[in-house]
Each structure stands twice: as C-alpha cells, then as structure tokens.
Design an enzyme around this catalytic site. Structure first.
Site, PDB file in Angstrom:
ATOM      1  N   HIS A 112     -85.358  -6.501  15.535  1.00  0.00           N
ATOM      2  CA  HIS A 112     -85.634  -7.860  15.064  1.00  0.00           C
ATOM      3  C   HIS A 112     -87.066  -7.922  14.532  1.00  0.00           C
ATOM      4  O   HIS A 112     -87.994  -7.413  15.180  1.00  0.00           O
ATOM      5  CB  HIS A 112     -85.459  -8.858  16.221  1.00  0.00           C
ATOM      6  CG  HIS A 112     -85.712 -10.267  15.800  1.00  0.00           C
ATOM      7  ND1 HIS A 112     -84.797 -10.996  15.067  1.00  0.00           N
ATOM      8  CD2 HIS A 112     -86.783 -11.074  15.962  1.00  0.00           C
ATOM      9  CE1 HIS A 112     -85.300 -12.189  14.810  1.00  0.00           C
ATOM     10  NE2 HIS A 112     -86.500 -12.270  15.338  1.00  0.00           N
ATOM     11  N   GLU A 142     -91.115  -1.001  11.833  1.00  0.00           N
ATOM     12  CA  GLU A 142     -89.706  -0.940  12.264  1.00  0.00           C
ATOM     13  C   GLU A 142     -89.165   0.478  12.116  1.00  0.00           C
ATOM     14  O   GLU A 142     -88.446   0.986  12.975  1.00  0.00           O
ATOM     15  CB  GLU A 142     -88.845  -1.899  11.425  1.00  0.00           C
ATOM     16  CG  GLU A 142     -89.138  -3.360  11.654  1.00  0.00           C
ATOM     17  CD  GLU A 142     -88.198  -4.280  10.868  1.00  0.00           C
ATOM     18  OE1 GLU A 142     -87.008  -3.945  10.709  1.00  0.00           O
ATOM     19  OE2 GLU A 142     -88.654  -5.339  10.419  1.00  0.00           O
TER      20      GLU A 142
END
Ligand code: GRF
Length: 210
Positions: free
Chosen positions: A114, A179
């Site tokens: 996320h 990420e």
C-alpha cells in the site's frame, strides 16, 4: 542442498511495476519464492504482457464476465490459485476490494503493498492526501491482508521525505522506488518465516488450503 522455493502468485490490475520487481527478485536462486502465476481482473492490464515477456504464466479473470457476483469471480480466482499449487498471494495494485470469501480462503497467506505509511492514509489517492495533510514523511507498507482494507498486520515499511514543491506524481515516484525494494524483501522474509508468517517448509509443501 537447494531449498525448495515457495510458490507465489501476484494479483494485479494495471501496469505491474511491483509485480516486475518481485519477478526480478525471484530470479535469484537465493530468493525463497518462485513467481508461478500472475492474475489480473483486467485483460488489458499492461502487467500481463510484461509478465509473459518475463516468462511467467499470466492470465486475466475478467470481473466483468461475472456481473455483480463478486464471489463467483473470486471463486474462479481461488480455483486457479489452487490448481497452480500457490502458497502465497501477493496483491500488487489489485484494484478490487476483496470479499470475505477470498480473504478467508487465503488468510495468513495473502500480502498487499500500500502506498502510504499505514495506518495513515488507507484507501485511494494517498499521495495527494499526504500532501494536503502536510506530513513531512510519507512512504509505503507491506501488510498481511485481512478483511478491513489496508489494515492487516504490518510486515515492512519504508519512509520517504516530502519535499517542498512536491506534486502528487513526484511523491508517487519517490514512494514507488521504495515499494520495489521493500515488497521483495518483505515477501522473502515472510516466506522464510522470519516475520512469523508461514509455517515450516515441510508442513507447507502441499497447497496450504488443502
Ligand atoms: C502501487 O503504488 C501499490 O502500492 C498500490 O498500487 C500501485 C500499483 O503500482 N497498491 P504497480 O502496478 O505495481 O506499478
């Protein structure tokens, strides 16, 4: 002795850059996970072609073919995951809320990335919301999927500074770079039990759902 890799699938809806980062990491013999399947709910997801180019089986299970019946769509996903003997499911930009059916079926075996430092900014448009809130640190989180969206136990986080003049796109780029590092690292740690995730390898050679 060569350790057996855990079999993983990645679920996407779009470009699939996190998927590509996981596929690249899994090429290393030392990475404890193999990426055996990429699934998308959208046949036009760019990540499907990218996965196939990388030699990974990639399929679309188009949610539109199932109308309003979300459980029927997820049953088709579940059957495909089981048939491929998948042990770990990584959501990577999968843009549909899951029903209790799939969440429960893969409880403790499904991860998500996320683009915020949870529990701040669950949901969509996280970068614009972070800018509006005036936070000085933003980032990304890998967590175990539970029924409440973006709320499961946290496995890894990375923070980035919010710089003066940043646009949401600037921030998104800076976060996405992180990420691509933390998702493979978190998946590897989870698969090897370092985060208390999966049971011992011997107990998990078969499909964990059987
Ligand atoms: C990423 O920002 C991820 O955190 C979020 O959706 C985006 C997917 O990007 N869940 P990509 O498809 O992996 O490039």
């Amino acid at each position: 002795m060569v350790a057996l890799k855990r079999r993983a699938a990645i679920m996407i809806s779009g470009r699939g850059s996190n998927m590509a980062a996981l596929v690249a990491a899994a090429r290393s013999p030392a990475f404890p996970v193999s990426i055996d399947l990429v699934l998308s709910n959208r046949p036009d997801a760019a990540g499907l072609a990218a996965a196939r180019c990388a030699g990974v089986r990639a399929e679309a299970i188009d949610h539109r073919e199932f109308g309003q019946d979300r459980t029927a769509h997820e049953s088709a996903i579940d059957a495909t995951l089981r048939a491929a003997h998948i042990e770990i499911v990584c959501l990577a930009g999968y843009m549909r809320l899951l029903t209790p059916f799939l969440v429960q079926a893969w409880q403790g075996h499904m991860l998500n990335i996320h683009p915020s430092l949870l529990p701040s900014f669950p949901g969509l448009k996280t970068h614009a919301r972070a800018l509006r809130a005036g936070v000085k640190l933003h980032g990304c989180t890998v967590h175990i999927v539970t029924q409440e969206a973006d709320a499961g136990p946290i496995l890894a986080q990375a923070a980035v500074p919010v710089l003066p003049g940043d646009s949401a796109d600037d921030l998104a780029r800076r976060v996405l770079h992180q990420e691509h590092s933390i998702y493979p690292a978190a998946v590897a740690a989870f698969a090897s039990g370092a985060t208390g995730g999966l049971p011992a390898a011997d107990a998990c050679l078969a499909n964990p759902l059987d």
